[in-house]
Write an enzyme that holds these catalytic residues in place. Sequence first.
Site, short mmCIF file in Angstrom:
data_model
loop_
_atom_site.label_atom_id
_atom_site.label_comp_id
_atom_site.label_asym_id
_atom_site.label_seq_id
_atom_site.Cartn_x
_atom_site.Cartn_y
_atom_site.Cartn_z
N GLY A 15 30.47 40.44 47.67
CA GLY A 15 30.74 39.63 47.29
C GLY A 15 32.57 39.34 47.16
O GLY A 15 33.18 40.13 48.03
N THR A 16 33.16 37.57 47.23
CA THR A 16 34.45 37.71 47.87
C THR A 16 35.58 37.84 46.73
O THR A 16 35.89 38.10 46.06
CB THR A 16 34.34 36.70 48.96
OG1 THR A 16 33.48 35.59 48.15
CG2 THR A 16 33.39 37.42 50.28
N THR A 17 35.87 36.54 46.68
CA THR A 17 37.28 35.72 46.24
C THR A 17 37.92 36.23 44.67
O THR A 17 36.41 34.45 44.40
CB THR A 17 38.18 34.76 46.60
OG1 THR A 17 38.34 34.77 47.66
CG2 THR A 17 39.47 34.52 46.30
#
Length: 290
Positions: free
Chosen positions: A67-69
């Site tokens: 998962g990122t931002t």
Amino acid sequence: MQETTANQVAANATSSFTEHLQRERPGLLPLGQLPFGQLPLGQLPFGQLPAGALTAHAAAPLQVPHGTTIVALTYAGGVLMAGDRRATMGNVIASRHIEKVFPADQYSVLGIAGTAGIALDLTRLFQVELEHYEKIEGTLLSLDGKANRLGAMIRGNLPMAMQGLAVVPLFAGFDRPEGFGRLFSYDVTGGRYEEQEHHSVGSGSMFARGALKKLWRPNLSEQDAVAVAVEALYDAADDDSATGGPDPVRQLWPVVYIVNRTGAIRVPERDLAAVAGAVIESRAVAQREA
């Protein structure tokens, strides 16, 4: 006999669900939360590794979705947290629909960045931990207590983080006794840091923080805070390939939660579609290249 059983149950009762699982069903815990002495494959001494396991691990690094931002900011009535919808696996988009922001309990939210599978397990365990505490103690855990407990759970995942399976969440909630929203960031060792005004984590955090510094201001209204969060994620997606921006074609919008004195509330997608549409339209009118 019944009294003896009741006494045993009372003696073993604990307000920590994790401690209860370690005592009764350790096999149900995520790998990073195993009791001392029970090590997952990656932590076994060299002589105890299955034949060929070390060579295979070195030759083919583990590929898992990440998962990122995540962005979070305070506003006049509380705190807001938002996350994009993309998960990546190397240079491949593993999912365009993943959700990375979750209510931890009635007055707090949790955003995940890092190894998606472990992060989701940790999120579910944290949610049950808070629910278990409330049922055992008859009251909600304080916001500082929740933040500290999450830090301890992240520290339990340190052996996995050393192997590249790190989880770095962002935690926010409404402090009811104080009457305002608060933000907490973490490192992979479980270190807890209270942030002021706004913060971001994940691969696109550098670009999101730059946008937040320009767009955030004291005493934002709830509507303006949502617009700031969506635009910060838009800027992150513009420069970070692992962050997914608003997607009008697929009708995919960020997941946004606001937390105020009434509790944690998810912003409806129709409102996010309108906000994202306004951001896209304003940039199209301005003919902005960057």
